[in-house]
Write a protein that holds these residues in place. Structure first.
Motif, mmCIF file in Angstrom:
data_model
loop_
_atom_site.group_PDB
_atom_site.id
_atom_site.type_symbol
_atom_site.label_atom_id
_atom_site.label_comp_id
_atom_site.label_asym_id
_atom_site.label_seq_id
_atom_site.Cartn_x
_atom_site.Cartn_y
_atom_site.Cartn_z
ATOM 1 N N THR A 192 1.585 13.322 -1.281
ATOM 2 C CA THR A 192 1.701 12.322 -2.226
ATOM 3 C C THR A 192 3.152 11.521 -2.215
ATOM 4 O O THR A 192 2.986 10.403 -2.250
ATOM 5 C CB THR A 192 1.315 12.839 -3.644
ATOM 6 O OG1 THR A 192 0.122 13.650 -3.489
ATOM 7 C CG2 THR A 192 1.233 11.728 -4.611
ATOM 8 N N TRP A 207 -3.230 14.248 -10.328
ATOM 9 C CA TRP A 207 -3.550 13.496 -9.284
ATOM 10 C C TRP A 207 -4.521 14.339 -8.335
ATOM 11 O O TRP A 207 -5.577 13.792 -7.968
ATOM 12 C CB TRP A 207 -2.326 13.203 -8.703
ATOM 13 C CG TRP A 207 -2.558 11.981 -7.640
ATOM 14 C CD1 TRP A 207 -2.348 12.048 -6.219
ATOM 15 C CD2 TRP A 207 -2.434 10.626 -7.914
ATOM 16 N NE1 TRP A 207 -2.411 10.760 -5.619
ATOM 17 C CE2 TRP A 207 -2.577 9.882 -6.676
ATOM 18 C CE3 TRP A 207 -2.576 10.109 -9.299
ATOM 19 C CZ2 TRP A 207 -2.744 8.559 -6.572
ATOM 20 C CZ3 TRP A 207 -2.842 8.468 -9.081
ATOM 21 C CH2 TRP A 207 -2.950 7.867 -7.868
ATOM 22 N N GLU A 249 -6.025 11.001 -0.094
ATOM 23 C CA GLU A 249 -6.118 9.712 -0.533
ATOM 24 C C GLU A 249 -7.580 9.243 -0.872
ATOM 25 O O GLU A 249 -8.057 8.464 -1.832
ATOM 26 C CB GLU A 249 -5.312 8.343 -0.055
ATOM 27 C CG GLU A 249 -4.116 8.492 -0.003
ATOM 28 C CD GLU A 249 -3.511 7.431 1.006
ATOM 29 O OE1 GLU A 249 -4.299 6.362 1.516
ATOM 30 O OE2 GLU A 249 -2.210 7.175 1.361
#
Length: 402
Positions: free
Chosen positions: A254, A282, A14
């Motif tokens: 994720t 991502w 993250e």
């Protein structure tokens, strides 16, 4: 270097995208004082750089540390080549590693995935990387190359050394890279020797495998030499499998952090292919690609001289608000999704179709097998060195069955 997530801190997967997003604040091109390289950050300029091998060369030998064992390995590694050498090798390899070959692997990928998950059928907790994400792509590629099953573990050990980054910090300089090359040279030497022996055995006794088809491939009367084949086979075996390993681990982490997304995929498995593309955007496993500037250029208002190292930052480009709507939102329905994770131009990742296929099958089967799949403690995740690859080395999960 490996990183174990300290209790109470944000997960590394993250934190990294936040770092990449922050890079945009300095403009589309910036100089990284720590690593002493230029970085290109926006989608348009990264695409331009990757599509122009004459100006932005993939041949980095004059800028990067050298080591004799790696020089042998690079003879067939067309990732680090420019035209016309790149064109010749890619054309030869394309004859053997066709889309039909990849699609034909689907039943075998399903069977291997099922067997690996059967092995943990009586366990409520297991390491997803050890159980599935590592062995699945290794087994598939090794079988494709005609390599005996009992030797698959050897390739995992090689990849662990080559991509572990244990000798590097998160911002390595040239001296760090030189020490790392010397440390892993024995592994490269062992890998080169093994591959050469395998290729010579197949040349003497061809079979119905990719190695044999590579030996037979011919373009304009030219065939791959043994040493060129060593480079490509090693590239496919090691780099090819590690991408799928990282992709699967990144997807599970994720989805665990986005339970609504996970629930939506379980309710509608047809969304899984688009979800794989969004995970690739991502968290690209290899977020930067190096290029050598061959002539003076001006990028983003900066004058960059010839023979300068330039890093095309895929992680930042994949978060470019000029190219993606709501780039910091995970959207598994995103379409189109022009991420640059597999590159762009002549060096678009050769193994992308196989990585996508393996990820789709594995995620679909995980959802079928397990009603619940969660990470019980982020403190127990062990990450790869993000300076080398974005992914997890160990991922303990807890599962529940229907």
């Amino acid at each position: 270097m490996i990183s174990k997530q300290p209790t109470g801190e944000r997960p590394l997967l993250e934190e990294l995208p936040d770092r990449w997003r922050g890079l945009h604040e300095t403009g589309p091109v910036r100089y990284d004082e720590t690593q002493r390289v230029w970085q290109v950050l926006d989608h348009e300029t990264v695409s331009t750089v990757l599509a122009d091998p004459a100006t932005y060369s993939s041949e980095l030998s004059t800028l990067a540390p050298t080591q004799s064992d790696f020089e042998t390995f690079t003879q067939g590694n067309f990732v680090g080549m420019d035209p016309p050498e790149h064109r010749k090798l890619r054309a030869l390899v394309s004859q053997a590693f066709t889309p039909r070959v990849v699609q034909g692997l689907e039943p075998r990928i399903e069977a291997v995935c099922a067997r690996l998950l059967d092995a943990v059928a009586d366990r409520d907790r297991f390491d997803l990387v050890d159980a599935l994400a590592y062995p699945l792509p290794i087994i598939v590629i090794a079988e494709l190359l005609g390599i005996p099953a009992e030797e698959h573990r050897l390739f995992q050990e090689w990849a662990s050394v080559l991509f572990g980054g244990d000798q590097l910090g998160e911002a390595p300089d040239m001296a760090d890279l030189e020490r790392a090359l010397e440390a892993i040279a024995p592994t490269v030497r062992e890998m080169n020797s093994y591959m050469l022996e395998h290729i010579r055995a197949r040349r003497a006794d061809p079979g119905d495998d990719l190695t044999s088809r590579l030996i037979a491939a011919e373009v304009d009367g030219v065939r791959l030499g043994d040493q060129e084949m060593v480079g490509f086979v090693a590239l496919l075996l090691v780099a090819g499998h590690i991408t799928t390993t990282a992709l699967l681990g990144n997807a599970i982490v994720t989805f665990d952090g986005h339970p609504d997304t996970d629930a939506a995929l379980r309710a509608d498995p047809t969304r899984i292919p688009a979800a794989v593309e969004e995970i690739l955007r991502w968290l690209p496993p290899f977020p930067e690609l190096g290029r050598r500037v061959t002539r003076p250029v001006v990028l983003g208002g900066h004058e960059i001289p010839a023979d300068t190292m330039l890093m095309a930052h895929l992680g930042a480009a994949n978060r470019d608000p000029a190219r993606f709507t709501a780039p910091d939102v995970l959207d598994v329905t995103r379409s189109p999704n022009p991420h640059l994770t597999f590159g762009h131009g002549i060096h678009f990742c050769f193994g992308a179709p196989l990585a996508r296929l393996e990820a789709r099958i594995a995620l679909h089967m995980l959802h079928e097998r397990f009603r619940k799949l969660v990470i019980p403690s982020y403190a127990d995740i062990v990450y790869q060195n993000p300076a080398v690859i974005i992914g997890v080395r160990h991922l303990p999960v807890e599962v529940g069955r229907p």
